[in-house]
Design an enzyme around this catalytic site. Structure first.
Site, short mmCIF file in Angstrom:
data_model
loop_
_atom_site.label_atom_id
_atom_site.label_comp_id
_atom_site.label_asym_id
_atom_site.label_seq_id
_atom_site.Cartn_x
_atom_site.Cartn_y
_atom_site.Cartn_z
N HIS A 1 0.84 -1.19 0.00
CA HIS A 1 0.00 0.00 0.00
C HIS A 1 0.88 1.24 0.00
O HIS A 1 2.04 1.19 0.41
CB HIS A 1 -0.94 0.03 1.21
CG HIS A 1 -0.26 -0.02 2.54
ND1 HIS A 1 0.33 -1.16 3.04
CD2 HIS A 1 -0.05 0.94 3.47
CE1 HIS A 1 0.85 -0.91 4.23
NE2 HIS A 1 0.65 0.36 4.51
N HIS B 1 0.84 5.63 0.87
CA HIS B 1 0.17 6.67 1.61
C HIS B 1 0.15 7.97 0.81
O HIS B 1 1.17 8.35 0.23
CB HIS B 1 0.91 6.96 2.93
CG HIS B 1 1.02 5.78 3.84
ND1 HIS B 1 0.31 5.68 5.01
CD2 HIS B 1 1.76 4.65 3.75
CE1 HIS B 1 0.61 4.55 5.62
NE2 HIS B 1 1.50 3.91 4.87
#
Length: 215
Positions: free
Chosen positions: A161, A163
């Site tokens: 992932h 940010h």
């Protein structure tokens, strides 16, 4: 526009010292006044044979316990900002700034290097679109794009992932921004460049060999 609401499930990724939810509140329960914005999205690990193969062997237990996979399967609540066939964007539960969001691939990959280039490309292609909306909503004009890849880099949930963290002038979010950088040493740099190029050449040869075998 009101400030973006926080996730109810995920613990901090960049601030692991943040305490867990208070005792007596289930991990998946929403706090008062929060609303789960959840849309149907089957986990790509089970739904896309090509991505499943690229992900490599993943144990059932890992998929069951991965909080991102649970969100993707609609088994855990999350505040979803954006969703398509490949990736999902949600708000971080303990944001470093209002609007701190995460872009997550729907297929489970434990690290960036394990994530196929096509998936990484799909995630990155959404950054301008998502960051622009997030900055406007939070009245910011800047943002950090961060990937914590590996435990030493601060990765807490081992499902790839990135940010998106909105920034404002003078917010002093990163302590390192006040650090003074030193100049690199020419001799050390020359050796480092040679080593990096050797690794790149080796990787390219491996890719070419695999492509030849597949063809």
């Amino acid at each position: 526009m009101s400030p973006p609401r926080r996730l109810a499930v995920l613990h901090s990724h960049l601030r692991p010292e943040v305490p867990p939810p208070p005792a007596g509140r289930g991990e998946n329960e929403l706090t008062e006044g929060q609303e789960a914005v959840v849309s149907t999205s089957p986990c790509a690990v089970a739904g896309d044979d090509r991505l499943s193969a690229a992900a490599g062997p993943v144990g059932d237990g890992e998929l069951e316990t991965c909080v991102f996979c649970r969100i993707i399967r609609d088994e855990a609540p999350a505040f979803k900002v954006y969703e398509d066939d490949v990736c999902l964007c949600i708000l971080d539960s303990h944001p470093l700034a209002p609007g701190h969001s995460l872009i997550i691939p729907k297929c489970h990959f434990s690290s960036l290097e394990a994530t196929p280039p096509t998936v990484v490309a799909a995630m990155c292609s959404k950054v301008p679109f998502l960051s622009n909306a997030i900055m406007k909503a939070t009245q910011c004009d800047s943002f950090n794009l961060v990937v914590n890849n590996g435990a030493a880099a601060g990765q807490v949930i081992f499902h790839t992932h990135c940010h998106i963290i909105p920034r404002k002038s003078g917010d002093e979010l990163w302590p390192t921004e006040s650090f003074r950088r030193s100049s690199i040493e020419p001799n050390e740099t020359s050796n480092l460049i040679s080593c990096i190029k050797e690794q790149l050449d080796s990787s390219l040869k491996t890719v070419k060999t695999e492509a030849a075998i597949e063809s």
